[in-house]
Design a protein around this motif. Structure first.
Motif, PDB file in Angstrom:
ATOM      1  N   MET A   1     -16.405  47.148 -13.526  1.00 52.58           N
ATOM      2  CA  MET A   1     -15.822  46.127 -12.695  1.00 52.58           C
ATOM      3  C   MET A   1     -14.323  46.082 -12.974  1.00 52.58           C
ATOM      4  N   LYS A   2     -13.549  46.122 -11.947  1.00 55.30           N
ATOM      5  CA  LYS A   2     -12.090  46.105 -12.066  1.00 55.30           C
ATOM      6  C   LYS A   2     -11.580  44.667 -12.088  1.00 55.30           C
ATOM      7  N   TYR A   3     -10.420  44.481 -12.735  1.00 57.07           N
ATOM      8  CA  TYR A   3      -9.841  43.154 -12.824  1.00 57.07           C
ATOM      9  C   TYR A   3      -9.493  42.611 -11.441  1.00 57.07           C
ATOM     10  N   ASP A  49     -16.260  44.989 -19.623  1.00 60.82           N
ATOM     11  CA  ASP A  49     -16.415  44.106 -18.462  1.00 60.82           C
ATOM     12  C   ASP A  49     -16.463  42.642 -18.891  1.00 60.82           C
ATOM     13  N   ILE A  50     -17.199  42.367 -19.956  1.00 62.69           N
ATOM     14  CA  ILE A  50     -17.292  40.993 -20.459  1.00 62.69           C
ATOM     15  C   ILE A  50     -15.910  40.503 -20.889  1.00 62.69           C
ATOM     16  N   ALA A  51     -15.150  41.371 -21.559  1.00 59.25           N
ATOM     17  CA  ALA A  51     -13.804  40.995 -21.981  1.00 59.25           C
ATOM     18  C   ALA A  51     -12.911  40.711 -20.770  1.00 59.25           C
ATOM     19  N   LEU A  53     -13.905  39.697 -17.815  1.00 58.49           N
ATOM     20  CA  LEU A  53     -14.368  38.444 -17.220  1.00 58.49           C
ATOM     21  C   LEU A  53     -13.864  37.239 -18.007  1.00 58.49           C
ATOM     22  N   LYS A  54     -13.927  37.321 -19.329  1.00 54.36           N
ATOM     23  CA  LYS A  54     -13.458  36.214 -20.154  1.00 54.36           C
ATOM     24  C   LYS A  54     -11.948  36.023 -20.018  1.00 54.36           C
ATOM     25  N   THR A  55     -11.216  37.129 -19.891  1.00 54.83           N
ATOM     26  CA  THR A  55      -9.776  37.039 -19.701  1.00 54.83           C
ATOM     27  C   THR A  55      -9.459  36.332 -18.395  1.00 54.83           C
ATOM     28  N   ALA A  56     -10.157  36.712 -17.332  1.00 60.09           N
ATOM     29  CA  ALA A  56      -9.946  36.070 -16.039  1.00 60.09           C
ATOM     30  C   ALA A  56     -10.314  34.595 -16.093  1.00 60.09           C
ATOM     31  N   GLN A  57     -11.370  34.293 -16.824  1.00 60.36           N
ATOM     32  CA  GLN A  57     -11.809  32.908 -16.938  1.00 60.36           C
ATOM     33  C   GLN A  57     -10.763  32.061 -17.677  1.00 60.36           C
ATOM     34  N   SER A  58     -10.228  32.576 -18.765  1.00 58.64           N
ATOM     35  CA  SER A  58      -9.223  31.808 -19.516  1.00 58.64           C
ATOM     36  C   SER A  58      -7.910  31.721 -18.749  1.00 58.64           C
ATOM     37  N   ALA A  59      -7.577  32.765 -17.985  1.00 60.66           N
ATOM     38  CA  ALA A  59      -6.362  32.712 -17.178  1.00 60.66           C
ATOM     39  C   ALA A  59      -6.498  31.650 -16.099  1.00 60.66           C
TER      40      ALA A  59
END
Length: 64
Positions: A1-3, A49-51, A53-59
């Protein structure tokens, strides 16, 4: 999955994707332990992918 794909998701969808990825990672760990894992590289892909997703969530949280 891409950012870029992740950026288009809502916060709830990101949470669901994280949950699905964690469940798949758990299943892959069980397969590896029992010697039935066909594609070992998938574990690494899921971790990344999990990392993402978590980055997008915190952003998204910090943007509010």
């Amino acid at each position: 999955m891409k950012y870029a794909d992740i950026k288009g998701l809502s916060n709830e969808q990101v949470k669901e994707e994280i949950l699905k990825a964690r469940k798949e990672a758990l299943n892959l760990r069980f397969q590896r332990a029992s010697g039935q894992l066909e594609k070992p590289s998938r574990i690494r892909e899921l971790r990344r992918d999990i990392a993402r997703l978590k980055t997008a969530q915190s952003a998204a949280k910090n943007a509010k």
